[in-house]
Design an enzyme around this catalytic site. Sequence first.
Site, short mmCIF file in Angstrom:
data_model
loop_
_atom_site.label_atom_id
_atom_site.label_comp_id
_atom_site.label_asym_id
_atom_site.label_seq_id
_atom_site.Cartn_x
_atom_site.Cartn_y
_atom_site.Cartn_z
N ARG A 65 0.81 -1.22 0.00
CA ARG A 65 0.00 0.00 0.00
C ARG A 65 0.85 1.27 0.00
O ARG A 65 0.41 2.30 -0.47
CB ARG A 65 -0.94 -0.02 1.21
CG ARG A 65 -2.15 -0.91 0.92
CD ARG A 65 -3.04 -1.03 2.12
NE ARG A 65 -2.39 -1.85 3.13
CZ ARG A 65 -3.01 -2.71 3.91
NH1 ARG A 65 -4.31 -2.86 3.81
NH2 ARG A 65 -2.37 -3.42 4.80
N ASP A 203 7.62 -22.85 6.34
CA ASP A 203 7.92 -22.92 7.77
C ASP A 203 9.43 -22.70 7.79
O ASP A 203 10.19 -23.60 7.40
CB ASP A 203 7.57 -24.31 8.32
CG ASP A 203 7.89 -24.43 9.79
OD1 ASP A 203 8.98 -23.97 10.18
OD2 ASP A 203 7.09 -24.99 10.54
N HIS A 204 9.88 -21.52 8.20
CA HIS A 204 11.29 -21.19 7.94
C HIS A 204 12.26 -22.11 8.69
O HIS A 204 13.42 -22.21 8.31
CB HIS A 204 11.58 -19.71 8.23
CG HIS A 204 11.74 -19.37 9.68
ND1 HIS A 204 10.69 -19.22 10.53
CD2 HIS A 204 12.85 -19.18 10.44
CE1 HIS A 204 11.14 -18.92 11.75
NE2 HIS A 204 12.45 -18.90 11.73
N HIS A 266 6.84 -25.08 13.89
CA HIS A 266 8.27 -25.41 14.00
C HIS A 266 8.54 -26.64 14.86
O HIS A 266 9.32 -27.51 14.50
CB HIS A 266 9.05 -24.23 14.60
CG HIS A 266 8.78 -22.91 13.93
ND1 HIS A 266 8.59 -22.78 12.58
CD2 HIS A 266 8.71 -21.64 14.43
CE1 HIS A 266 8.39 -21.50 12.27
NE2 HIS A 266 8.45 -20.79 13.38
#
Length: 521
Positions: A65, A203-204, A266
Site C-alpha cells: 500500500r 515454515d522457515h 516449527h
Amino acid sequence: MATQEIHPSVAALDMICVESAAPPAAMVVFGASGDLVQRKLLPSLAEIRRRGLLNEHFCLLGCSRTEYSDEQYRQFAAEAVRQGLGGISSDELTDLLGRIYYLSGDYADPATYDRIKTRLAELRKKHDIPGCNLYYLSVPPILYETIIERLGSSNLSSKNDPDCRLKSRLVVEKPFGRDLLTATGLNQTISKWFEESQVYRIDHYLGKETVQNIMIFRFANAMFEPVWNRTHIDNVQITIAETLGVEHRAGYYDKSGAIRDMFQNHMLQMLALVAMEPPTSFDAEAIRDEKVKLLRAVRPFDCQWSPEAGCSIVRGQYGVGKTNGREISAYRSEEGVAPNSKTETYVAARLFIDNWRWKDVPFYLRTGKRLAKKDTEIVVTFKEIPHSLFGSVGLHHMPPNVLAFQIQPEEGISLRFQAKRPGSKICIGTLDMKFRYKDLFGGEMPEAYQRLLLDCMTGDQTLFTRFDGIEVTWRLLMPVLEAWQRSDERPYVYPAGSESFPQANALLEADGRQWHPFYGV
Ligand code: BG6
C-alpha cells in the site's frame, strides 16, 4: 550472511554438493515494504544473485500500500541488501536493482490486479521471461484469502493453464489458519485457484541448515538408524528457547500464543523429521508422506477433564524478571498486550507416537519466550546399559549416551559417552564428542530464506508443508486449544530469564526424568 571459509580437513574429504540454479521467473511480492521482505527476502535474493544462481531472466515486482516509485523502492531494496548482506559489490547490487520494480495498490481492489497483470506482461517482455509467475504473500494472514481470490479471479493464478511452463506458484508464510476450521477454509480458497503442486507453504525452520541435517544425519549414516527406536532410546527432548519477547508483534502474538506461533509448526515439524520412517527417496512427496504419517501417529491429547491435569501439555506466561542482566517487564505489561491476557508465552508437552518404532517412548517438547538463553536443540537420550560390569566398585548405573543436535545459535552435534579417564585402574567418566559447524565450515550459516526462495524458484517442494501436514497438526491441537479457551485460569507465571517452571518440570518428574539443561556444544 558471510562467505564461507571451509576448513582444509573438510575440503579434503569427499563432498557431494548439488545445487540447481533458478529458472526464469517473474516474482510478485505482496507486502513488499514490510519487515520480512526488508530483513530476509531482499538480502537472500541478493545472496542467490551473488552465488550466480539467479536467472538472468528474472524480475521482482514489489506490491504494497505504501506509495513508492520504482526508484524509491530500489533505494529501500538497496538499503535492505546492504544491511542484511555485508560485502555485496556495487556491480552485483546494480544488476539486482535493475530487475526490481514496484507498484502500489489496495489488496482488495480488483483494479490493482489488472495493473499487476499489465505490468507483468511488460516486464516479462523486457526481461524475456518465459517461465512462471511466483506470488509471494508477505502480508498479515488476514489478507491471504483476499489476495488469493483476486489473483484467481483476475486470471493470474493460471491453475487451468494447459501450458504448464506458465503455471504460477503461490508462496505463503505461516501461520496457516489459527485452528482446524480456519486452516481448512484457507486451503479451500487456495485450492480453488492453485493446485497443491503450485503451493509453497513456508515454515522457515525447515530452511535452516541444521534442521535439514537431521535427515542427512539419520539417513546418510548406517550406524544410527538401527538404534533409532524404542529398544534403544529412552526419551527425546526438543527445545526452542528464545530470549526475545513479543517485540513489536503483540497485536498478532496476543491472539496466537506459543502454541500457534511455534508449537503447531516449527516444533511439530522438527518432531516429524526426528521420528519419521525412512522415506524411499529424497523426493518431496516421499518425504512429506512420511512426515504426515508420523504426525498422524501422535497419540491424541486427552484434555477432557481439565486443561492442565492429564492433558500432558502445560502453558506459562512470562512475568517480570531479568535476561542478560536486563530488567524485563511482564508479558501483560508489553505494549499492545491485553492487561488481563491469558495468552501463553511458553508451552511444554509430553507426546507419544503410537507406532512400532516409538510406542511408549516419551517425546518432551518445550518452547518459550524470554527464557534464560537462546537455544534450539534436539536431545536424544539412549537407554542405560543393560548390566554394569563395574558393580563391584559401586558403579551400578552408568549415565546414558546422549546425542544432541544443536540447531542454533551454536550449530553442531555432540555425542556423550563414557570412557576411561587416565590414571586409576578403574576411572570412568562422561565425555562429550563435539562437532561445531563454525569450526569446520567457518562464518555464519546461510539464511533459511535463501534456501527456501531458491527452492520456490526451482520448483522443489521438499522443505514446504503440504496441506495434509497442516491439517493433521491442527487436528492434534484442537482439544488443547478448546480446553484452554474454556478455562478461566491464567497460565503459570514464570519469571523472565527462567529455564523452566514447576508444571513444565512436573511433566518429566512424573516419569522420573528431567529436562536437559540448555545444552550447547
Ligand atoms: C517465528 C515466530 O515463526 O519464529 C516468532 O513467529 C519466533 O515468534 C521466530 O521468534 C523464531 O525464529 P528463529 O529463526 O529466530 O528461531
